[in-house]
Scaffold this motif. Structure first.
Motif, PDB file in Angstrom:
ATOM      1  N   LYS A   1      43.535  -7.012  68.012  1.00 55.87           N
ATOM      2  CA  LYS A   1      42.764  -6.094  68.861  1.00 55.87           C
ATOM      3  C   LYS A   1      43.456  -4.739  68.975  1.00 55.87           C
ATOM      4  O   LYS A   1      42.850  -3.699  68.731  1.00 55.87           O
ATOM      5  CB  LYS A   1      42.601  -6.674  70.281  1.00 55.87           C
ATOM      6  CG  LYS A   1      41.869  -7.989  70.344  1.00 55.87           C
ATOM      7  CD  LYS A   1      41.679  -8.444  71.779  1.00 55.87           C
ATOM      8  CE  LYS A   1      42.985  -8.771  72.506  1.00 55.87           C
ATOM      9  NZ  LYS A   1      43.717  -9.914  71.974  1.00 55.87           N
ATOM     10  N   THR A   2      44.723  -4.772  69.353  1.00 57.77           N
ATOM     11  CA  THR A   2      45.451  -3.524  69.529  1.00 57.77           C
ATOM     12  C   THR A   2      45.526  -2.772  68.200  1.00 57.77           C
ATOM     13  O   THR A   2      45.357  -1.557  68.148  1.00 57.77           O
ATOM     14  CB  THR A   2      46.862  -3.821  70.082  1.00 57.77           C
ATOM     15  OG1 THR A   2      46.710  -4.405  71.366  1.00 57.77           O
ATOM     16  CG2 THR A   2      47.685  -2.557  70.181  1.00 57.77           C
ATOM     17  N   HIS A   3      45.732  -3.525  67.144  1.00 61.02           N
ATOM     18  CA  HIS A   3      45.796  -2.908  65.823  1.00 61.02           C
ATOM     19  C   HIS A   3      44.502  -2.123  65.538  1.00 61.02           C
ATOM     20  O   HIS A   3      44.534  -0.959  65.153  1.00 61.02           O
ATOM     21  CB  HIS A   3      46.015  -3.995  64.771  1.00 61.02           C
ATOM     22  CG  HIS A   3      46.401  -3.461  63.423  1.00 61.02           C
ATOM     23  ND1 HIS A   3      47.294  -4.092  62.606  1.00 61.02           N
ATOM     24  CD2 HIS A   3      46.018  -2.354  62.744  1.00 61.02           C
ATOM     25  CE1 HIS A   3      47.434  -3.395  61.481  1.00 61.02           C
ATOM     26  NE2 HIS A   3      46.666  -2.336  61.546  1.00 61.02           N
TER      27      HIS A   3
ATOM     28  N   ILE B   1      40.132   1.722  75.548  1.00 63.04           N
ATOM     29  CA  ILE B   1      40.923   0.996  76.557  1.00 63.04           C
ATOM     30  C   ILE B   1      41.279  -0.404  76.055  1.00 63.04           C
ATOM     31  O   ILE B   1      40.410  -1.186  75.684  1.00 63.04           O
ATOM     32  CB  ILE B   1      40.166   0.873  77.894  1.00 63.04           C
ATOM     33  CG1 ILE B   1      39.919   2.275  78.454  1.00 63.04           C
ATOM     34  CG2 ILE B   1      40.978   0.051  78.903  1.00 63.04           C
ATOM     35  CD1 ILE B   1      39.353   2.290  79.842  1.00 63.04           C
ATOM     36  N   ASP B   2      42.562  -0.663  76.042  1.00 60.64           N
ATOM     37  CA  ASP B   2      43.070  -1.932  75.511  1.00 60.64           C
ATOM     38  C   ASP B   2      43.341  -2.916  76.652  1.00 60.64           C
ATOM     39  O   ASP B   2      43.726  -2.504  77.743  1.00 60.64           O
ATOM     40  CB  ASP B   2      44.379  -1.648  74.756  1.00 60.64           C
ATOM     41  CG  ASP B   2      44.683  -2.725  73.725  1.00 60.64           C
ATOM     42  OD1 ASP B   2      43.971  -3.747  73.704  1.00 60.64           O
ATOM     43  OD2 ASP B   2      45.630  -2.526  72.939  1.00 60.64           O
ATOM     44  N   ASP B   3      43.158  -4.174  76.381  1.00 54.36           N
ATOM     45  CA  ASP B   3      43.505  -5.239  77.336  1.00 54.36           C
ATOM     46  C   ASP B   3      42.814  -5.090  78.676  1.00 54.36           C
ATOM     47  O   ASP B   3      43.451  -5.154  79.731  1.00 54.36           O
ATOM     48  CB  ASP B   3      45.024  -5.297  77.545  1.00 54.36           C
ATOM     49  CG  ASP B   3      45.717  -5.927  76.347  1.00 54.36           C
ATOM     50  OD1 ASP B   3      45.125  -6.853  75.747  1.00 54.36           O
ATOM     51  OD2 ASP B   3      46.837  -5.506  76.005  1.00 54.36           O
ATOM     52  N   LEU B   4      41.537  -4.913  78.622  1.00 52.90           N
ATOM     53  CA  LEU B   4      40.772  -4.698  79.852  1.00 52.90           C
ATOM     54  C   LEU B   4      40.939  -5.834  80.864  1.00 52.90           C
ATOM     55  O   LEU B   4      40.779  -5.635  82.063  1.00 52.90           O
ATOM     56  CB  LEU B   4      39.282  -4.516  79.519  1.00 52.90           C
ATOM     57  CG  LEU B   4      38.423  -4.104  80.701  1.00 52.90           C
ATOM     58  CD1 LEU B   4      38.749  -2.686  81.128  1.00 52.90           C
ATOM     59  CD2 LEU B   4      36.940  -4.228  80.396  1.00 52.90           C
TER      60      LEU B   4
ATOM     61  N   GLY C   1      49.040 -13.222  64.847  1.00 50.13           N
ATOM     62  CA  GLY C   1      49.595 -12.209  63.952  1.00 50.13           C
ATOM     63  C   GLY C   1      51.023 -11.831  64.297  1.00 50.13           C
ATOM     64  O   GLY C   1      51.801 -11.431  63.442  1.00 50.13           O
ATOM     65  N   ARG C   2      51.368 -11.959  65.574  1.00 51.00           N
ATOM     66  CA  ARG C   2      52.728 -11.596  65.969  1.00 51.00           C
ATOM     67  C   ARG C   2      53.749 -12.561  65.402  1.00 51.00           C
ATOM     68  O   ARG C   2      54.859 -12.167  65.040  1.00 51.00           O
ATOM     69  CB  ARG C   2      52.839 -11.597  67.489  1.00 51.00           C
ATOM     70  CG  ARG C   2      52.549 -10.234  68.015  1.00 51.00           C
ATOM     71  CD  ARG C   2      52.480 -10.203  69.498  1.00 51.00           C
ATOM     72  NE  ARG C   2      51.286  -9.461  69.837  1.00 51.00           N
ATOM     73  CZ  ARG C   2      50.674  -9.517  70.982  1.00 51.00           C
ATOM     74  NH1 ARG C   2      51.134 -10.292  71.927  1.00 51.00           N
ATOM     75  NH2 ARG C   2      49.599  -8.800  71.183  1.00 51.00           N
ATOM     76  N   ASP C   3      53.400 -13.830  65.314  1.00 56.93           N
ATOM     77  CA  ASP C   3      54.332 -14.804  64.755  1.00 56.93           C
ATOM     78  C   ASP C   3      54.521 -14.584  63.261  1.00 56.93           C
ATOM     79  O   ASP C   3      55.604 -14.808  62.724  1.00 56.93           O
ATOM     80  CB  ASP C   3      53.837 -16.228  65.011  1.00 56.93           C
ATOM     81  CG  ASP C   3      53.951 -16.587  66.480  1.00 56.93           C
ATOM     82  OD1 ASP C   3      54.636 -15.844  67.212  1.00 56.93           O
ATOM     83  OD2 ASP C   3      53.350 -17.587  66.902  1.00 56.93           O
TER      84      ASP C   3
END
Ligand code: ADP
Ligand code: MG
Length: 472
Positions: A179-181, A234-237, A337-339
Motif C-alpha cells: 500500500k505505502t509503496h 493519505i496512508d494508513d487511514l 513484502g517486508r519479510d
C-alpha cells in the motif's frame, strides 16, 4: 424499461459476481447500471470513463457472455458513461487559481518568497517524507495487485484539467502488501509530472500536523490551502483517531472531492470496516473506487526478489543470489513484502560481512525465522474414512459396519488411529463417527496400531503415506 428487463439485469449481475468474485465485482461492476435493451443490444452505463475503458478492455466478453446466458437474444453490449448529474452540480475545480495568485509575486533577494509570518503553518502543511525507492519502476505487478496498480497509474498520470475519474481512490490490503509503496509511487510520479501539487500524509501526520495547522487558520485560509492541493494522499487511514480529527478529515475530504481534487487513501481494511468513522464518511469513502490488494503470490514474490537483487547490485555489484535461493525464499517466506526485504537484507549482510557466497544452505539458516508456519491442514474424519477405504479396497460403509472380518478390522483400526492423530476429535466423538462405537473400542484400535507400527515397517510406511495424502 420493463420489470422483466430489470430482473434479467439482476440475474446477470449475480452471474457476473459469481464469475469474477466479490472483490473484482465491487471494484468494477458495482456501479454499472442498465440503461436500455433494444433489438438484442444491451446498453449499460458506468459513472466514469476509466471504468468504461477498463471494463471494455478486460471484461467485455465476460459481460456479454453473462447476458447471453441469461437471454440468448442479446448479441451486443454497449457501455456508456453516465452523465455526471451530481458532479456537475458541485463546484468545478478551478485549476487556474493555482498559477494565478499574483498577490505576492515579489521574490526576495535570496530567491525565496517573502516570509508571511505563518511559516510554521505552512511547514506543518507539508507532507510526510517519501522513500526514494518506492516508485512505480520498482513496483512489481502481479495478479493480486493489477487493479490497484492500474488505478494508481491512472491517478498519477491525470492532467490538471482532466475530470477526476474516481474519487477517492481507496486501496486496502493487509500489512506489507504494498500500500505505502503504491501511494508513494503515485506521489513521486505526480511530483515528477509537475502538473498538480501532491501531498502525501500518513494518518499520523494528518492528525498531529495538518489538522492543527488547519485549525489555526481562518476558514478562508483553509480553503486557500486546500486549493493549493492537487492530490491528497493519505496512508494508513485506519489510524485516524479522535472525534475532532475525524470531523476535520471529513471536512477536508468533502471540500477536496467537491472541488474536483483527487484523494487517494490506503488502509488495512475496507471503508465499511472503519468502525470509528461515521456513516457519511464511510459512504463517501466507498463512493469512489475501492480496490483490494491480495496476498503476494509465490510468482509475485519471486519477481519482487529478483527486482530487489538487481537494485541491491547497483550498490553491491558483487552481490549475487542464485535463482534456486530466490525460489526457496519466494516459496517459504511469508506473504508479507517486508519479510521478503528482510530476508534479502540478511543474505546481503551475511555476504558482505563474511565474504561467503550466498548458497541455499546459508539462506536456509539465515531466514529460518521468517518462514511461514505451515498451517496444519484441518483433516476431516470423512476424508480419513474415504482415503483409508480406497487404500484397502473396502467400502466406507464396511468401515462403519459391525463386520469383524480381518479385511475390514485392520483398515477400521487404521482409520480410527488416523482420526485420533490427525484431528482434535475426542475418543467418544470418533467412536460415534465410526458407526456408533464405544470410546474404549477406539482407544483399543489406537493402541493396537501404535504397537504395530513400532515393529511392522510396511505398516508404518503405509500409514505415513496415508497421512501425507490426507495432509496435502
Ligand atoms: P504496506 O504499506 O501495505 O504495509 P509496503 O508498501 O510498506 O506495505 O510494502 C512492504 C514492502 O514490500 C516494501 O519494501 C515494498 O517495497 C515491498 N513490496 C510490496 N509489494 C510490492 C510490489 N508489488 N512490488 C515491489 N515491492 C513490493
Ligand atoms: Mg504502509
Amino acid at each position: 424499461m420493463s420489470n422483466a428487463d430489470q430482473e434479467s439485469w439482476s440475474r446477470v449481475k449475480e452471474r457476473l459476481r459469481a464469475e469474477v468474485g466479490d472483490d473484482v465485482y465491487s471494484s468494477w461492476f458495482a456501479r454499472m447500471e442498465l440503461e436500455a435493451i433494444e433489438d438484442g443490444a444491451v446498453r449499460l452505463s458506468v459513472p466514469t470513463r476509466f471504468l468504461k475503458s477498463w471494463i471494455q478492455s478486460h471484461y467485455a466478453e465476460k459481460v456479454l457472455a453473462c447476458w447471453q446466458a441469461q437471454d440468448a437474444k442479446v448479441v451486443r453490449v454497449e457501455l456508456i458513461v453516465r452523465s455526471a448529474v451530481l458532479r456537475s452540480a458541485l463546484p468545478k475545480p478551478k485549476p487556474e487559481l493555482e498559477s494565478a495568485s499574483p498577490r505576492f509575486p515579489s521574490v526576495q533577494a535570496n530567491g525565496r518568497p517573502p516570509a508571511t509570518g505563518d511559516a510554521g503553518v505552512h511547514e506543518a502543511l507539508g507532507g510526510s517524507p517519501l522513500d526514494a525507492r518506492l516508485t512505480f519502476e520498482s513496483f512489481v505487478v502481479g495478479r493480486s495487485n493489477t487493479l490497484a496498480h492500474a488505478a494508481a497509474k491512472q491517478v498519477a498520470a491525470a492532467k490538471r484539467a482532466d475530470p477526476v475519474m474516481f474519487n477517492p481512490l481507496y486501496i486496502h490490503a493487509g500489512v506489507g502488501l504494498g500500500k505505502t509503496h503504491l501511494l508513494q509511487a503515485i506521489t513521486w510520479a505526480g511530483n515528477a509530472a509537475g502538473e498538480r501539487k501532491m501531498l502525501y500524509l500518513t494518518a499520523e501526520k494528518f492528525m498531529y500536523g495538518f489538522v492543527s495547522a488547519l485549525r489555526t487558520q481562518t476558514a478562508l485560509a483553509f480553503k486557500e490551502t486546500l486549493r493549493g492541493i492537487g492530490v491528497l494522499v493519505i496512508d494508513d487511514l485506519q489510524f485516524l483517531q479522535g472525534k475532532s480529527t475525524q470531523a476535520e478529515f471529513c471536512h477536508t475530504l468533502n471540500a477536496l472531492i467537491d472541488a474536483g481534487r483527487q484523494v487517494v487513501i490506503a488502509s488495512d481494511r475496507p471503508p465499511s470496516e472503519l468502525e470509528s468513522l461515521d456513516d457519511r464518511v464511510r459512504s463517501r469513502l466507498a463512493g469512489g473506487l475501492v480496490v483490494e490488494m491480495g496476498p503476494l503470490g509465490e510468482e509475485l514474490r519471486l519477481e519482487i526478489l529478483k527486482a530487489r537483487v538487481m537494485a541491491a547490485r547497483t550498490h553491491h555489484p558483487s552481490f549475487d543470489v542464485p535463482l534456486p535461493v530466490l525460489g526457496y525464499i519466494a516459496k517459504t517466506v511469508t506473504h508479507n513484502g517486508r519479510d521478503l526485504e528482510g530476508a534479502l537484507n540478511r543474505l546481503l549482510a551475511h555476504n558482505k560481512l563474511t565474504g561467503h557466497a550466498v548458497t541455499l544452505e546459508m539462506a536456509e539458516r539465515e531466514v529460518r525465522d521468517l518462514i511461514r508456519p505451515q498451517e496444519p491442514k484441518r483433516v476431516k474424519i470423512e476424508d480419513i474414512q474415504r482415503v483409508v477405504a480406497r487404500q484397502y479396497n473396502v467400502s466406507r460403509s464396511d468401515l462403519l459396519s459391525s463386520r469383524r472380518t480381518a479385511n475390514v478390522v485392520r483398515p477400521r483400526q487404521v482409520a480410527m488411529y488416523l482420526a485420533k492423530t490427525l484431528t482434535l476429535r475426542s475418543l467418544p466423538e470418533i467412536g460415534r463417527r465410526f458407526g456408533g462405537r464405544d470410546h474404549t473400542t477406539v482407544l483399543h484400535a489406537v493402541r493396537k496400531i501404535e504397537g504395530l507400527v513400532g515393529n511392522d515397517m510396511a505398516l508404518a510406511e503405509e500409514i505415513e503415506i496415508l497421512k501425507r495424502q490426507l495432509q496435502e
